[in-house]
Design a protein around this motif. Sequence first.
Motif, PDB file in Angstrom:
ATOM      1  N   GLU A   5      62.873  37.922  55.074  1.00 40.32           N
ATOM      2  CA  GLU A   5      62.884  39.360  55.328  1.00 40.32           C
ATOM      3  C   GLU A   5      61.787  40.064  54.526  1.00 40.32           C
ATOM      4  N   ILE A   6      61.567  39.630  53.296  1.00 40.69           N
ATOM      5  CA  ILE A   6      60.512  40.229  52.480  1.00 40.69           C
ATOM      6  C   ILE A   6      59.145  39.999  53.110  1.00 40.69           C
ATOM      7  N   LEU A   7      58.912  38.774  53.602  1.00 44.87           N
ATOM      8  CA  LEU A   7      57.629  38.478  54.233  1.00 44.87           C
ATOM      9  C   LEU A   7      57.447  39.263  55.521  1.00 44.87           C
ATOM     10  N   ARG A   8      58.529  39.472  56.267  1.00 46.07           N
ATOM     11  CA  ARG A   8      58.423  40.263  57.500  1.00 46.07           C
ATOM     12  C   ARG A   8      58.071  41.713  57.192  1.00 46.07           C
ATOM     13  N   VAL A   9      58.676  42.254  56.146  1.00 46.90           N
ATOM     14  CA  VAL A   9      58.354  43.644  55.778  1.00 46.90           C
ATOM     15  C   VAL A   9      56.899  43.765  55.350  1.00 46.90           C
ATOM     16  N   LEU A  10      56.425  42.809  54.547  1.00 49.24           N
ATOM     17  CA  LEU A  10      55.034  42.862  54.102  1.00 49.24           C
ATOM     18  C   LEU A  10      54.071  42.680  55.275  1.00 49.24           C
ATOM     19  N   ARG A  11      54.459  41.853  56.248  1.00 42.60           N
ATOM     20  CA  ARG A  11      53.594  41.666  57.414  1.00 42.60           C
ATOM     21  C   ARG A  11      53.570  42.915  58.273  1.00 42.60           C
ATOM     22  N   ASN A  12      54.722  43.552  58.456  1.00 46.39           N
ATOM     23  CA  ASN A  12      54.758  44.762  59.286  1.00 46.39           C
ATOM     24  C   ASN A  12      54.028  45.928  58.630  1.00 46.39           C
ATOM     25  N   ARG A  13      54.034  45.994  57.307  1.00 47.20           N
ATOM     26  CA  ARG A  13      53.378  47.089  56.583  1.00 47.20           C
ATOM     27  C   ARG A  13      52.085  46.612  55.929  1.00 47.20           C
ATOM     28  N   TRP A  14      51.344  45.789  56.636  1.00 45.36           N
ATOM     29  CA  TRP A  14      50.109  45.253  56.080  1.00 45.36           C
ATOM     30  C   TRP A  14      49.093  46.351  55.810  1.00 45.36           C
ATOM     31  N   TYR A  15      49.148  47.441  56.568  1.00 41.44           N
ATOM     32  CA  TYR A  15      48.177  48.509  56.379  1.00 41.44           C
ATOM     33  C   TYR A  15      48.382  49.235  55.052  1.00 41.44           C
ATOM     34  N   ILE A  16      49.499  48.994  54.384  1.00 43.18           N
ATOM     35  CA  ILE A  16      49.727  49.545  53.041  1.00 43.18           C
ATOM     36  C   ILE A  16      49.433  48.497  51.975  1.00 43.18           C
ATOM     37  N   VAL A  17      49.887  47.254  52.227  1.00 45.84           N
ATOM     38  CA  VAL A  17      49.780  46.203  51.215  1.00 45.84           C
ATOM     39  C   VAL A  17      48.335  45.751  51.030  1.00 45.84           C
ATOM     40  N   VAL A  18      47.634  45.509  52.130  1.00 44.55           N
ATOM     41  CA  VAL A  18      46.277  44.947  52.028  1.00 44.55           C
ATOM     42  C   VAL A  18      45.307  45.889  51.305  1.00 44.55           C
ATOM     43  N   PRO A  19      45.236  47.190  51.652  1.00 41.23           N
ATOM     44  CA  PRO A  19      44.305  48.050  50.909  1.00 41.23           C
ATOM     45  C   PRO A  19      44.612  48.141  49.416  1.00 41.23           C
ATOM     46  N   LEU A  20      45.903  48.191  49.072  1.00 38.88           N
ATOM     47  CA  LEU A  20      46.238  48.286  47.649  1.00 38.88           C
ATOM     48  C   LEU A  20      45.960  46.979  46.917  1.00 38.88           C
ATOM     49  N   LEU A  21      46.109  45.843  47.606  1.00 41.47           N
ATOM     50  CA  LEU A  21      45.738  44.579  46.965  1.00 41.47           C
ATOM     51  C   LEU A  21      44.237  44.515  46.710  1.00 41.47           C
ATOM     52  N   VAL A  22      43.451  44.985  47.669  1.00 37.10           N
ATOM     53  CA  VAL A  22      42.002  45.026  47.460  1.00 37.10           C
ATOM     54  C   VAL A  22      41.655  45.968  46.309  1.00 37.10           C
ATOM     55  N   LEU A  23      42.332  47.124  46.261  1.00 32.45           N
ATOM     56  CA  LEU A  23      42.104  48.065  45.164  1.00 32.45           C
ATOM     57  C   LEU A  23      42.507  47.459  43.824  1.00 32.45           C
ATOM     58  N   ALA A  24      43.603  46.690  43.801  1.00 35.33           N
ATOM     59  CA  ALA A  24      44.052  46.054  42.559  1.00 35.33           C
ATOM     60  C   ALA A  24      43.025  45.042  42.062  1.00 35.33           C
ATOM     61  N   MET A  25      42.473  44.262  42.983  1.00 37.87           N
ATOM     62  CA  MET A  25      41.438  43.303  42.578  1.00 37.87           C
ATOM     63  C   MET A  25      40.197  44.024  42.046  1.00 37.87           C
ATOM     64  N   GLY A  26      39.821  45.116  42.705  1.00 43.82           N
ATOM     65  CA  GLY A  26      38.669  45.870  42.221  1.00 43.82           C
ATOM     66  C   GLY A  26      38.899  46.476  40.846  1.00 43.82           C
ATOM     67  N   LEU A  27      40.097  47.004  40.634  1.00 48.01           N
ATOM     68  CA  LEU A  27      40.396  47.582  39.316  1.00 48.01           C
ATOM     69  C   LEU A  27      40.420  46.517  38.233  1.00 48.01           C
ATOM     70  N   GLY A  28      40.962  45.341  38.561  1.00 42.88           N
ATOM     71  CA  GLY A  28      40.992  44.268  37.572  1.00 42.88           C
ATOM     72  C   GLY A  28      39.602  43.813  37.171  1.00 42.88           C
ATOM     73  N   VAL A  29      38.732  43.608  38.183  1.00 38.80           N
ATOM     74  CA  VAL A  29      37.362  43.189  37.881  1.00 38.80           C
ATOM     75  C   VAL A  29      36.611  44.292  37.131  1.00 38.80           C
ATOM     76  N   GLY A  30      36.806  45.545  37.561  1.00 36.86           N
ATOM     77  CA  GLY A  30      36.132  46.647  36.879  1.00 36.86           C
ATOM     78  C   GLY A  30      36.575  46.806  35.437  1.00 36.86           C
ATOM     79  N   THR A  31      37.873  46.621  35.191  1.00 37.08           N
ATOM     80  CA  THR A  31      38.363  46.715  33.812  1.00 37.08           C
ATOM     81  C   THR A  31      37.777  45.617  32.949  1.00 37.08           C
ATOM     82  N   TRP A  32      37.680  44.401  33.508  1.00 40.83           N
ATOM     83  CA  TRP A  32      37.122  43.284  32.740  1.00 40.83           C
ATOM     84  C   TRP A  32      35.657  43.528  32.388  1.00 40.83           C
ATOM     85  N   ILE A  33      34.922  44.189  33.297  1.00 34.37           N
ATOM     86  CA  ILE A  33      33.506  44.434  33.052  1.00 34.37           C
ATOM     87  C   ILE A  33      33.295  45.617  32.100  1.00 34.37           C
ATOM     88  N   VAL A  34      34.070  46.686  32.292  1.00 36.90           N
ATOM     89  CA  VAL A  34      33.845  47.910  31.531  1.00 36.90           C
ATOM     90  C   VAL A  34      34.328  47.783  30.086  1.00 36.90           C
TER      91      VAL A  34
END
Length: 316
Positions: A5-34
């Motif tokens: 059920e958790i995977l189905r919810v994440l798949r149905n709401r991919w338009y929320i999960v995917v952008p925030l995951l990309v943003l999380a990766m960007g923030l992590g890399v940016g924090t490591w560099i800055v």
Amino acid sequence: MDLGEILRVLRNRWYIVVPLLVLAMGLGVGTWIVVPPSYSTYTMVSLLSAPAATKAATEGQDNPFLNFNGSLVATADFLGRRLQSTDTILELKAAGITEEYEVALAENAQGPFLTLTLTGDDKDHLLASAAQLAQFAGTTLAEIQRQNNVSEKDAIKLTQVIPPQKPQVETKDKLKLVIVAGGGTAALGFVLAFVVESIARSRRRKAVPAQAGPAGSPASPASASGAVTVAPDLEGTVVLQLPPAVPAARPLPDREQSPAREKSADTEKTQRIQVPPPRQTATGQKESQPRRPGLSTTYQSNGDRGGQNANRVNGS
């Protein structure tokens, strides 16, 4: 809620999960560099016995490294607590030691050894601060004994055992910031996905009609309006659901009823029953009794005429 059920919810709401995951990766890399890296170094000092105590313990020898008694460990602990006091920290900052430091007894040591650990961003300044802190520890020990009127021959000395070591990169604090920035954003994406899914399910439940039939299913528009509904069962028979009986109007005398009135009343009391087509027998043949050609399969019944028109075939 299971994993599927958790995977189905994440798949149905991919338009929320995917952008925030990309943003999380960007923030992590940016924090490591800055965030600048931090370094740490350490130095170790040891307390030495007084000349008079050394001669007494070693039978006239002047070597202080031959005498490490328990009293020196207590003195080392006293000196370490003094160096970490608030007044001493402010005094050292005024002297130029701006890095964070820690003073503690050396682990697994059997003598009065103190480890001085410093952490900072500038490697060169860190080495200079470590050497200055070790020198300040010796000065503080001599000042404490002078304030207590200890003679020179009975005074405890301090020597440096390990000089300041090459600074090493510390990744612990930097990783904490990366986890907070990246991991917090990713967790926010998962929470938003489940919140949106919960709101959508709540709206769908409210959209379902609250009124249900006897079996728990929603009531049909025909039954709600009072019309007759026909529901065939598994055997092919016909079940009639009649609306509530309406009180009949007061009848007029027979002589006052017109033919049109009588015909209209007869039509209102007549019910039409649709008979299903004949089924085949087990041998694949039709029913033995043939149907008369040209006749309808619609029958009429009229309860108010006392059975006079019962079993009458339309068109006969």
